[in-house]
Design an enzyme around this catalytic site. Structure first.
Site: not given
Length: 291
Positions: A207, A209, A212, A214-215, A274
């Site tokens: 999480g 990035g 991302c 996710t978090r 990335g």
């Protein structure tokens, strides 16, 4: 129980008692027995890595990981699709992205992209989700791939599922004839367990990035400094116990050069980046609206 953890913005590196000429520093690293001059991997993102980028990254001494689940394996002329997304407004780009990923993955393109990278003199390192790993790994090996990455948001050796058969990481790593990298994880215990599968490298980070969520969506993750320190400690313990050195790759959350330095100081052997590469004009996303 709560534990204090640290991200890149929360620490600084204390200088040592010696200085050194940067030109005399060896920053190379190994995955299995293969040595790379630059300890940097370009992330398996459609806006970051295509065949040309993978070859260019190889020539510079680093690694670029091609996403086998993305646009490159869904469209014969992937550049045309990426060009449309790159030039679109943010709203249009979102709509386009939702549409282009409805096209199915074509196995012939999986083989073609790998062969193209090899034909132009690059290392072919490719990535996919666990659900496609067994099928794509067979194609990758027969097409001449150098390494195979199995990557999911959270990876563990214990995956509970009644609806489908999960990937047996032990069996997979043993059966694939090229080095396998697994990701992602963030804790000492899971890192140690994943090393026992036979993987040659692990991706550390859940999480962090820029691309991302996710978090934000799930609240899952560990700040990257702590995650890297714990993973490196597991690597060192595993090496002392078995004599096998498993490469630790900090994946995501590095926006500046100093963050990369902090990752190495925390114990990383290499880093995966990335969004910084996505901003490059040489990237398939042309630097527009990616990352």
């Amino acid at each position: 129980r709560a534990r204090r953890c640290y991200g890149f913005d929360e620490i600084a590196l204390v200088p040592g008692d010696k200085t050194i000429n940067p030109n005399e520093v060896d920053v190379s690293f190994k995955i299995n027995d293969k040595k790379f001059a630059i300890p940097i991997l370009a992330a398996a993102m459609d806006g970051v890595v295509d065949v040309k980028f993978a070859v260019s990254m190889h020539k510079l001494g680093g690694i670029a990981v091609l996403n086998l689940d993305g646009i490159q394996t869904r469209y014969e002329n992937a550049d045309e699709v990426l060009e449309k997304i790159a030039k679109a407004s943010p709203q249009e780009a979102t709509q386009l992205t939702q549409t282009v990923y409805t096209s199915p993955i074509k196995e012939k393109l999986v083989a073609k992209r790998i062969k193209e990278i090899k034909r132009y003199g690059g290392n072919a390192i490719v990535s996919c989700i666990p659900a496609h790993a067994e099928k794509f790994a067979r194609i990758a090996v027969s097409s001449g791939a150098d390494m195979f990455v199995v990557q999911s948001t959270v990876t563990s050796i214990k995956h509970i599922a009644k609806e489908y058969k999960s990937l047996d990481l032990f069996k997979f790593c043993k059966s694939v004839e090229i080095p396998v990298i697994l990701g992602n994880c963030v804790t000492y215990e899971t890192t140690l367990e994943l090393m026992s599968t036979g993987a040659k490298g692990l991706l550390i980070g859940i999480g962090p990035g820029a691309a991302c969520t996710t978090r934000g969506v799930l609240g899952i993750g560990v700040p990257q400094v702590t995650a890297t320190v714990d993973a490196a400690a597991a690597r060192d313990y595993y090496f002392k116990r078995t004599g096998k050195y498993i490469t630790i790759i900090t994946d995501g959350g590095m926006n500046r050069g100093g963050d990369i330095c902090k990752a190495f100081a925390s114990g990383a052997d290499a880093v995966m980046i990335g969004s910084s590469f996505a901003r490059a004009k040489e990237a398939p996303g042309r630097g527009y609206h990616w990352g």
